[in-house]
Structure formats: structure tokens, C-alpha cells
Scaffold this motif. Sequence first.
Motif, PDB file in Angstrom:
ATOM      1  N   ARG A 210       0.856  -1.173   0.000  1.00  0.00           N
ATOM      2  CA  ARG A 210       0.000   0.000   0.000  1.00  0.00           C
ATOM      3  C   ARG A 210       0.899   1.233   0.000  1.00  0.00           C
ATOM      4  O   ARG A 210       0.920   2.023   0.907  1.00  0.00           O
ATOM      5  CB  ARG A 210      -0.904   0.004   1.220  1.00  0.00           C
ATOM      6  CG  ARG A 210      -2.057   1.008   1.138  1.00  0.00           C
ATOM      7  CD  ARG A 210      -2.944   0.873   2.321  1.00  0.00           C
ATOM      8  NE  ARG A 210      -4.072   1.800   2.233  1.00  0.00           N
ATOM      9  CZ  ARG A 210      -5.027   1.927   3.135  1.00  0.00           C
ATOM     10  NH1 ARG A 210      -4.994   1.146   4.226  1.00  0.00           N
ATOM     11  NH2 ARG A 210      -6.011   2.800   2.980  1.00  0.00           N
ATOM     12  N   GLY A 211       1.675   1.351  -1.006  1.00  0.00           N
ATOM     13  CA  GLY A 211       2.631   2.431  -1.152  1.00  0.00           C
ATOM     14  C   GLY A 211       3.819   1.924  -1.968  1.00  0.00           C
ATOM     15  O   GLY A 211       3.780   0.873  -2.623  1.00  0.00           O
ATOM     16  N   ASN A 212       4.876   2.683  -1.927  1.00  0.00           N
ATOM     17  CA  ASN A 212       6.071   2.322  -2.696  1.00  0.00           C
ATOM     18  C   ASN A 212       6.744   1.092  -2.067  1.00  0.00           C
ATOM     19  O   ASN A 212       6.878   0.968  -0.857  1.00  0.00           O
ATOM     20  CB  ASN A 212       7.058   3.476  -2.727  1.00  0.00           C
ATOM     21  CG  ASN A 212       6.480   4.697  -3.438  1.00  0.00           C
ATOM     22  OD1 ASN A 212       5.617   4.567  -4.321  1.00  0.00           O
ATOM     23  ND2 ASN A 212       6.936   5.878  -3.060  1.00  0.00           N
ATOM     24  N   LEU A 213       7.241   0.200  -2.938  1.00  0.00           N
ATOM     25  CA  LEU A 213       7.867  -1.030  -2.471  1.00  0.00           C
ATOM     26  C   LEU A 213       9.019  -1.420  -3.412  1.00  0.00           C
ATOM     27  O   LEU A 213       8.819  -1.483  -4.630  1.00  0.00           O
ATOM     28  CB  LEU A 213       6.845  -2.168  -2.406  1.00  0.00           C
ATOM     29  CG  LEU A 213       7.402  -3.546  -1.998  1.00  0.00           C
ATOM     30  CD1 LEU A 213       7.928  -3.517  -0.566  1.00  0.00           C
ATOM     31  CD2 LEU A 213       6.329  -4.621  -2.155  1.00  0.00           C
ATOM     32  N   CYS A 214      10.188  -1.650  -2.810  1.00  0.00           N
ATOM     33  CA  CYS A 214      11.353  -2.161  -3.557  1.00  0.00           C
ATOM     34  C   CYS A 214      11.889  -3.382  -2.805  1.00  0.00           C
ATOM     35  O   CYS A 214      12.160  -3.315  -1.598  1.00  0.00           O
ATOM     36  CB  CYS A 214      12.457  -1.119  -3.664  1.00  0.00           C
ATOM     37  SG  CYS A 214      12.081   0.242  -4.801  1.00  0.00           S
ATOM     38  N   VAL A 215      12.036  -4.505  -3.520  1.00  0.00           N
ATOM     39  CA  VAL A 215      12.462  -5.772  -2.924  1.00  0.00           C
ATOM     40  C   VAL A 215      13.718  -6.272  -3.662  1.00  0.00           C
ATOM     41  O   VAL A 215      13.731  -6.325  -4.903  1.00  0.00           O
ATOM     42  CB  VAL A 215      11.341  -6.822  -2.990  1.00  0.00           C
ATOM     43  CG1 VAL A 215      11.819  -8.159  -2.440  1.00  0.00           C
ATOM     44  CG2 VAL A 215      10.117  -6.339  -2.233  1.00  0.00           C
ATOM     45  N   ASN A 216      14.722  -6.658  -2.864  1.00  0.00           N
ATOM     46  CA  ASN A 216      15.949  -7.273  -3.405  1.00  0.00           C
ATOM     47  C   ASN A 216      15.908  -8.780  -3.174  1.00  0.00           C
ATOM     48  O   ASN A 216      15.570  -9.235  -2.083  1.00  0.00           O
ATOM     49  CB  ASN A 216      17.191  -6.712  -2.711  1.00  0.00           C
ATOM     50  CG  ASN A 216      17.392  -5.233  -2.975  1.00  0.00           C
ATOM     51  OD1 ASN A 216      17.120  -4.759  -4.082  1.00  0.00           O
ATOM     52  ND2 ASN A 216      17.851  -4.500  -1.973  1.00  0.00           N
ATOM     53  N   ILE A 217      16.248  -9.545  -4.211  1.00  0.00           N
ATOM     54  CA  ILE A 217      16.482 -10.980  -4.030  1.00  0.00           C
ATOM     55  C   ILE A 217      17.990 -11.159  -3.813  1.00  0.00           C
ATOM     56  O   ILE A 217      18.793 -10.780  -4.678  1.00  0.00           O
ATOM     57  CB  ILE A 217      16.006 -11.795  -5.238  1.00  0.00           C
ATOM     58  CG1 ILE A 217      14.475 -11.637  -5.405  1.00  0.00           C
ATOM     59  CG2 ILE A 217      16.377 -13.258  -5.084  1.00  0.00           C
ATOM     60  CD1 ILE A 217      13.911 -12.411  -6.574  1.00  0.00           C
ATOM     61  N   LYS A 218      18.350 -11.746  -2.657  1.00  0.00           N
ATOM     62  CA  LYS A 218      19.760 -11.852  -2.281  1.00  0.00           C
ATOM     63  C   LYS A 218      20.166 -13.315  -2.118  1.00  0.00           C
ATOM     64  O   LYS A 218      19.337 -14.173  -1.793  1.00  0.00           O
ATOM     65  CB  LYS A 218      20.037 -11.074  -0.989  1.00  0.00           C
ATOM     66  CG  LYS A 218      19.658  -9.599  -1.096  1.00  0.00           C
ATOM     67  CD  LYS A 218      20.133  -8.800   0.102  1.00  0.00           C
ATOM     68  CE  LYS A 218      21.639  -8.570   0.049  1.00  0.00           C
ATOM     69  NZ  LYS A 218      22.087  -7.638   1.119  1.00  0.00           N
ATOM     70  N   LYS A 219      21.478 -13.542  -2.361  1.00  0.00           N
ATOM     71  CA  LYS A 219      22.027 -14.901  -2.273  1.00  0.00           C
ATOM     72  C   LYS A 219      23.369 -14.836  -1.550  1.00  0.00           C
ATOM     73  O   LYS A 219      24.180 -13.943  -1.781  1.00  0.00           O
ATOM     74  CB  LYS A 219      22.237 -15.499  -3.668  1.00  0.00           C
ATOM     75  CG  LYS A 219      22.824 -16.906  -3.665  1.00  0.00           C
ATOM     76  CD  LYS A 219      22.978 -17.450  -5.081  1.00  0.00           C
ATOM     77  CE  LYS A 219      24.135 -16.777  -5.796  1.00  0.00           C
ATOM     78  NZ  LYS A 219      24.477 -17.469  -7.089  1.00  0.00           N
ATOM     79  N   GLY A 220      23.599 -15.822  -0.664  1.00  0.00           N
ATOM     80  CA  GLY A 220      24.882 -15.859   0.032  1.00  0.00           C
ATOM     81  C   GLY A 220      24.871 -16.881   1.150  1.00  0.00           C
ATOM     82  O   GLY A 220      23.907 -17.635   1.338  1.00  0.00           O
ATOM     83  N   LYS A 221      25.988 -16.901   1.922  1.00  0.00           N
ATOM     84  CA  LYS A 221      26.124 -17.808   3.061  1.00  0.00           C
ATOM     85  C   LYS A 221      26.143 -16.990   4.339  1.00  0.00           C
ATOM     86  O   LYS A 221      26.792 -15.939   4.406  1.00  0.00           O
ATOM     87  CB  LYS A 221      27.402 -18.637   2.958  1.00  0.00           C
ATOM     88  CG  LYS A 221      27.378 -19.663   1.836  1.00  0.00           C
ATOM     89  CD  LYS A 221      28.639 -20.518   1.848  1.00  0.00           C
ATOM     90  CE  LYS A 221      28.595 -21.576   0.749  1.00  0.00           C
ATOM     91  NZ  LYS A 221      29.788 -22.464   0.763  1.00  0.00           N
ATOM     92  N   GLY A 222      25.445 -17.479   5.376  1.00  0.00           N
ATOM     93  CA  GLY A 222      25.403 -16.751   6.636  1.00  0.00           C
ATOM     94  C   GLY A 222      24.507 -15.531   6.530  1.00  0.00           C
ATOM     95  O   GLY A 222      23.502 -15.517   5.819  1.00  0.00           O
TER      96      GLY A 222
END
Length: 285
Positions: A210-222
Motif C-alpha cells: 500500500r505504497g512504494n515497495l522495492c524488494v531485493n532478491i539476495k544470495k549468500g552464506k550466513g
Amino acid sequence: MLRPSRLQQTSSSPLPISKQEGDASRARLPVSAADAASTTANMQAVWVMLICLAATPGASASTCKGVAAIPGLPGVPGRPGSNGRDGENGHKGERGPPGQTEDQAELGEKGDAGLPGFPGKVGPKGPAGSRGAPGPRGALGRKGESGDYKTSLKSAFSASRTINMLPRRDQPIRFDRVITNENGHYENRYGRFTCKIPGLYYFTYHATSRGNLCVNIKKGKGNRGEKVVTFCDYVHNTYQVTTGGVVLKVKADESIWLEPTEKNSLVGIEGADSIFSGFLLFPDN
């Protein structure tokens, strides 16, 4: 040089004596005195001969005339002379005849074999030999058991968010309600998927905002990871569904999660669910 006649007269007749007087005196002398007179006469004869030889060149015993005398005693042997030089090497002689076999002793019987000796040291490694020819083809093995699709590698999950609070910036978004979690590779407590089967995966999300939204898909260990892709939508005072997906090659023990930026107006209410899903496409060989 004195002449021999004068020396002979001087040495042989020191005093003039007649023949008769001499014979009479020798007759009156004892035996020892006669021997002494004979010795004196002999010495006089030797002296006469030596003087004759020394005074006349080419003189010999036959040329000297005098009274015959008894030969004197042999002189002392002289010293041995020094060694002469070595002679030259002689010619090589001819080869002699071969020996006779009959001169050799007869051979005895062959003895028993001795005990084996100690093994020697290991020698250096020799060069590799050439590759041999391929062997014959082996027989066919037994037929294996039939496969079962149920035992193939599987990994899939899907979870929704039921939390009304906005997610924190730069923190994993928790999708707390598990819908599907094949083999348990998704952790709803932390909102992370941890890979146990390396391979290619497809990940997707559907988020209500319900407003502005930015999502990152992240990959890594720990807790640390690298951003793979970012999805953003901009709206004002209205509900909107944002979606995104990506295919990733994931290694063992790597994690995948969603993380918002400062634009984080993601909601989770009944009738407007937000879902995070993923599944294995192709495992690594």
C-alpha cells in the motif's frame, strides 16, 4: 833409469864370496839357516825379473834372463766391480704349445645349490611402458532394478506472510506460514531457503503493498549476501500486487531470501497475501 845389470849386482851380491866358501858355509849352517838362504835367493830372482819388465818395453818373462825362482804367493782378491747397465729388451718369443688336458685334474661332481642370498636394494623406477592393446569386451552385467520417480531429488517450498508489521530495512522478510516445504529446506523462522541439492532453481514472490515497495532478491552464506535482482513499484494510498521471479544456480549451503529497501510498505492481511516460493529445476550431476 838404472840398468838391470847394475841393480842385479847390487841386490844379489852385497859381499863378494867364492863358490867354495859358499858351499862350505852352507854345509856348516844348520837346516834353518839353509832355508833362509834359499828364500833370499828366490826373492833376488823375483826382483830381477820385475826390474827387467819395467825397464824394457815389450819385455816378457822369456826375454828376461836371470835365475829361475819359485812363483810368489797369490795376491789378495780385488773388490767387486759396480753393476753394469741394463741390457735392451729381447725379442718376443714364439707362442708355446697348448697345454695337455691330461695334465689337468679331473672335475668333481656338481655340488648342491646354496641358500638364496638376501634381497638387494630396490632399484630406481623405470620409465613407463607403452600402452597395451585394449582387452576383450566384458560380458553384459545384470539388469538393474526399475527406477522410481518418487526417489528422485526434490526441493520446493512456498510460504506466506501473516505479520501486519512492516518489515525492517535491510533485514530478511519473514514469510511465517508454510504452505509447502519439500524436504524442509525453507526456514520460516528466518525467512530463508538453504540449498541442500546444488543445481538450478526458480524463485518468485507476490507481494501486496500500500505504497512504494522495492524488494531485493539476495544470495549468500550466513548473514551476508549479494544482491541478485531488485523489483520496485510506486503507488499512493491504494493496494497493489508486486511480483518478480528469477532462475538461479545455487550451490550447497547457499541461502536465498527477500530483503526490502527504505521503500518497504509490504503488508500481510487476509485477502491480500504476500507469498515467497521456489523449487528445483535441474540438479547438478
